[in-house]
Design an enzyme around this catalytic site. Structure first.
Site, PDB file in Angstrom:
ATOM      1  N   CYS A 166      93.244  21.896  -7.295  1.00 37.68           N
ATOM      2  CA  CYS A 166      94.624  22.154  -6.880  1.00 37.68           C
ATOM      3  C   CYS A 166      94.960  23.635  -7.128  1.00 37.68           C
ATOM      4  O   CYS A 166      94.375  24.500  -6.486  1.00 37.68           O
ATOM      5  CB  CYS A 166      95.565  21.204  -7.594  1.00 37.68           C
ATOM      6  SG  CYS A 166      97.296  21.384  -7.099  1.00 37.68           S
ATOM      7  N   ASP A 222      95.880  14.927   2.764  1.00 37.69           N
ATOM      8  CA  ASP A 222      96.613  15.748   1.805  1.00 37.69           C
ATOM      9  C   ASP A 222      97.834  16.318   2.514  1.00 37.69           C
ATOM     10  O   ASP A 222      97.708  17.186   3.390  1.00 37.69           O
ATOM     11  CB  ASP A 222      95.713  16.867   1.299  1.00 37.69           C
ATOM     12  CG  ASP A 222      96.314  17.661   0.151  1.00 37.69           C
ATOM     13  OD1 ASP A 222      97.556  17.766   0.084  1.00 37.69           O
ATOM     14  OD2 ASP A 222      95.536  18.188  -0.667  1.00 37.69           O
ATOM     15  N   HIS A 255      95.435  14.265  -1.633  1.00 34.22           N
ATOM     16  CA  HIS A 255      95.317  15.313  -2.639  1.00 34.22           C
ATOM     17  C   HIS A 255      94.864  14.699  -3.964  1.00 34.22           C
ATOM     18  O   HIS A 255      95.091  13.524  -4.234  1.00 34.22           O
ATOM     19  CB  HIS A 255      96.687  15.977  -2.821  1.00 34.22           C
ATOM     20  CG  HIS A 255      96.662  17.191  -3.680  1.00 34.22           C
ATOM     21  ND1 HIS A 255      96.133  18.386  -3.258  1.00 34.22           N
ATOM     22  CD2 HIS A 255      97.121  17.405  -4.938  1.00 34.22           C
ATOM     23  CE1 HIS A 255      96.264  19.288  -4.214  1.00 34.22           C
ATOM     24  NE2 HIS A 255      96.854  18.716  -5.246  1.00 34.22           N
TER      25      HIS A 255
END
Length: 287
Positions: A166, A222, A255
């Protein structure tokens, strides 16, 4: 505000502060992540030297979590860049997994100047007050200090890699652009079309400076990283003459699919990505 992080966490979820145990870097889980999922992976530290260390960055003592095979020297080095939640137990476990593969793996607490990322329960506040104030200039300098520390403590930084998740995935791209000594990077679902710190460039903007091979691992579902932005990055890298990067997009995958302590975890994609990560490092001189 980062939509993919907010969407992947239960907003306003109740938790017990008794569950939030983070006495040293790499221990416990961040408050915003509780309760952790039942499938959370824990890697045994037997045969490893693993724990908190301190890295001098000017007058600052920056905490970090380091793991490496016990009694070994001249180890290839992998720097691990954390998510927005800082260096909690999952990031420490990633370091232990890498150490079991023969690496000196080290995860510096890159938000230490801004505050304790692990103590926040409100994600927008965390991003505004901590994550969004950590510039690439600051972070890259701290990573340079981390690499120097590794070189002085048993690491062979001629075999240097970086991986991150991330925020740390974007940091991976940024640090490869910053440091030509990095042999290879593996970026897990790091945004490429927007920075976290307002004054920084996007990864797409940095493409011309990214000369080392980077493997990008992303999920097609995502919501915060549209697939078209990955296509734009691929085009920018190609235009800059870098044909050694590769981007893998897993279908129907959200994600944070590697985060085994969260509901977003997708075992098949996570395991495939991990195998690709290790193979990428071996292929590109980080072994």
């Amino acid at each position: 505000m980062l939509k993919e992080e907010i969407d992947s966490l239960a907003a306003g979820r109740e938790f017990s502060r008794r569950d939030f145990v983070q006495t040293t870097v790499g221990s416990g889980f961040a408050a915003a992540l509780l309760p952790v999922a039942a499938q959370t992976v824990t890697t045994d530290g037997a045969g490893l030297e693993a724990g908190s260390v301190s890295i001098a960055v000017g007058d600052l003592q920056m905490p970090a979590y380091c793991a490496q095979p016990a009694g070994k020297t001249k180890l290839p080095v992998v720097v691990v860049a954390s998510e927005i939640f800082g260096v909690h137990e999952h990031i420490a476990d990633v370091c232990r997994r890498l150490a079991r593969q023969g690496y000196l793996a080290i995860a510096p607490e890159l938000f230490v100047r801004q505050g304790n990322a692990g103590a926040y329960t409100d994600i927008p506040r965390l991003i505004a007050e901590v994550v969004g104030k950590a510039s690439d200039t600051q972070v890259n300098g701290d990573l340079d200090a981390t690499v120097a520390w590794a070189a002085a403590h048993g690491g062979d930084v001629t075999k240097l890699g970086i991986t991150g998740f991330c925020w740390g995935g974007r940091t991976t791209w940024s640090y490869v652009a910053h440091n030509p000594a990095v042999k290879a990077g593996v970026a897990w679902y790091g945004p490429v079309a927007r920075p976290y710190f307002a004054g920084d460039k996007t990864v797409i903007d940095l493409a011309a400076s990214i000369q080392a091979p980077v493997l990008g691992l992303y999920g097609a579902a995502d919501t915060g990283i549209p697939v078209e932005t990955l296509t734009q990055l691929e085009a920018a890298l190609k235009a800059a003459g870098n044909t050694r990067c590769e981007i893998v997009v897993y279908p129907d995958t959200p994600h944070a699919f590697h985060a085994d302590y969260r509901p977003s975890y997708r075992k098949e994609a996570a395991e495939d990505g991990w195998a690709r990560c290790l193979a990428w490092f071996r292929k590109n001189g980080v072994a």
